[in-house]
Enzyme design. Structure first.
Site, PDB file in Angstrom:
ATOM      1  N   TYR A 132      -8.849 -35.849  -7.759  1.00  0.00           N
ATOM      2  CA  TYR A 132      -7.711 -36.429  -8.168  1.00  0.00           C
ATOM      3  C   TYR A 132      -6.509 -36.463  -6.971  1.00  0.00           C
ATOM      4  CZ  TYR A 132      -3.624 -38.118 -10.783  1.00  0.00           C
ATOM      5  OH  TYR A 132      -2.618 -38.644 -11.410  1.00  0.00           O
ATOM      6  N   LYS A 161     -10.273 -40.354  -7.428  1.00  0.00           N
ATOM      7  CA  LYS A 161      -8.927 -41.279  -8.004  1.00  0.00           C
ATOM      8  C   LYS A 161      -7.933 -41.331  -6.801  1.00  0.00           C
ATOM      9  CE  LYS A 161      -5.512 -41.471 -11.429  1.00  0.00           C
ATOM     10  NZ  LYS A 161      -4.867 -40.837 -12.484  1.00  0.00           N
TER      11      LYS A 161
END
Length: 294
Positions: A132, A161
Site C-alpha cells: 500500500y 495499491k
C-alpha cells in the site's frame, strides 16, 4: 487476487463500540452490488484506533458474512516490521485471503528499507500481500523501480495499491511491475484515478466511493474490461462530483457522513477524527441526491 473493485469498507461505531449490526448491513450491500473484494481495516476502516480484540471480531464477522464469495483482505500495516508481522499472522490465523500492508510511516525508510520490510514479511507468511503506497499519509513513496523489484523477487506479494496521484508514476508502476511479473496486480488507491490506471493497464481500484456507490464503481471497471471505453469514461465523469465530495475532508470523515445520510450507520468516528462539518454535510446531501443515492 481480484480484478475490478475492492471496497475499503468503513468500520461503524455506536456509542464508542463496534456496531456489527450496521456493519453486516453494509457488507451485504456490497455483496448485492457485485464488488469483487472487501478490504477490512484499511485507512477507511480507521485501523489505527481499532484494538486487537476488535480486529478479531470484525475480521471474523466479515468472513462469516462473505462466506467465500469474494476475497477478504485485511489491513495489517504499521511502522514496525515485527508489529506488522504480528497483525499479518493474526489475519492468517483468522482465515483472511490476503493482507494490505502500508509502507512504514513516520520513520521514513529508504527504498532498500521498504524492500527489506516486504521481503521479511513475505518470507514469514503464505498469505497474499498487497503493498500500500500512500505517500500523502506516510511520508515515503514506493518508486516504480522498487515496486518492480518487489514484483520480481517476492512471489507472494501479489500487487500494489498505488495511491500516489501522479499520473506518470501510475503509468510507470503499472509498466515496470507488469514487465517484472505478468500476474502482478496494480490497483488505484484514489477513486478519481481509477479510469486513468485502467487505461495504463492496471487491474482496478481499492475504493472509498464504493462504500456509497458500489454498483457504479463496479460498472466503471466492468465496462472498461469489456472493451467499452466510452461507457467507462462516461461512468467516471458522472461519478466525479461524488468522488470530490467524499474527499471534502479527511477520509473517512465524509464517507461515514454519507453512509449516515443513507441510513446505513451512525455518524461516529474515533478521535482524533471528528464528524463532518455542516458545510460538508450539506454538500454530501446535495451530491447524493443528484447521484440518485438519497
Amino acid at each position: 487476487m481480484f480484478r475490478g473493485v475492492g471496497t475499503a469498507i468503513v468500520t461503524p461505531f455506536k456509542n464508542g463500540e463496534l456496531d456489527l449490526e450496521s456493519y453486516e448491513r453494509l457488507v451485504r450491500y456490497q455483496l448485492e452490488n457485485g464488488v469483487n473484494a472487501l478490504i477490512v481495516l484499511g485507512t477507511t476502516g480507521e485501523s489505527p484506533t481499532v484494538n486487537e480484540d476488535e480486529r478479531e471480531k470484525l475480521v471474523s464477522r466479515t468472513l462469516e458474512i462473505v462466506d467465500g464469495k469474494i476475497p477478504v483482505i485485511v489491513g495489517a500495516g504499521t511502522n514496525s516490521t515485527e508489529k506488522t508481522l504480528k497483525l499479518v499472522k493474526q489475519a492468517e490465523k483468522l482465515g483472511a485471503n490476503g493482507v494490505l500492508v502500508v509502507t512504514p510511516y513516520y520513520n521514513k525508510p529508504t527504498q532498500e528499507g521498504l524492500y527489506q520490510h516486504y521481503k521479511y514479511i513475505s518470507e514469514r507468511t503464505d498469505l497474499g500481500i498487497v503493498v500500500y503506497n500512500v505517500p500523502g499519509r506516510t511520508g515515503v513513496n514506493v518508486l516504480p523501480e522498487t515496486a518492480a523489484r518487489i514484483a520480481a523477487d517476492l512471489k507472494n506479494v501479489v500487487g500494489i495499491k498505488e495511491a500516489n496521484p501522479d499520473i506518470d508514476q501510475i503509468d510507470r508502476t503499472v509498466s515496470l511491475t507488469k514487465q517484472a511479473r505478468s500476474d502482478f496486480m496494480v490497483w488505484s488507491g484514489n477513486d478519481d484515478r481509477t479510469f486513468y490506471l485502467l487505461c495504463a493497464g492496471g487491474d482496478g481500484v481499492i475504493s472509498v466511493v464504493s462504500n456509497v456507490a458500489p454498483k457504479q464503481m463496479v460498472e466503471l471497471c466492468a465496462e472498461y474490461f469489456s472493451g467499452n471505453l466510452e461507457k467507462s469514461r462516461e461512468v467516471h465523469r458522472k461519478l466525479r462530483p461524488l468522488m470530490k465530495a467524499l474527499f471534502a475532508e479527511t477520509n473517512p470523515i465524509p464517507v461515514k457522513a454519507a453512509l449516515n445520510l443513507m441510513g446505513f450507520i451512525e455518524n461516529e468516528l474515533r478521535l482524533p477524527l471528528v464528524p463532518a462539518s455542516e458545510k460538508t454535510m450539506e454538500l454530501l446531501r446535495n451530491v447524493l441526491k443528484e447521484s440518485g443515492l438519497l
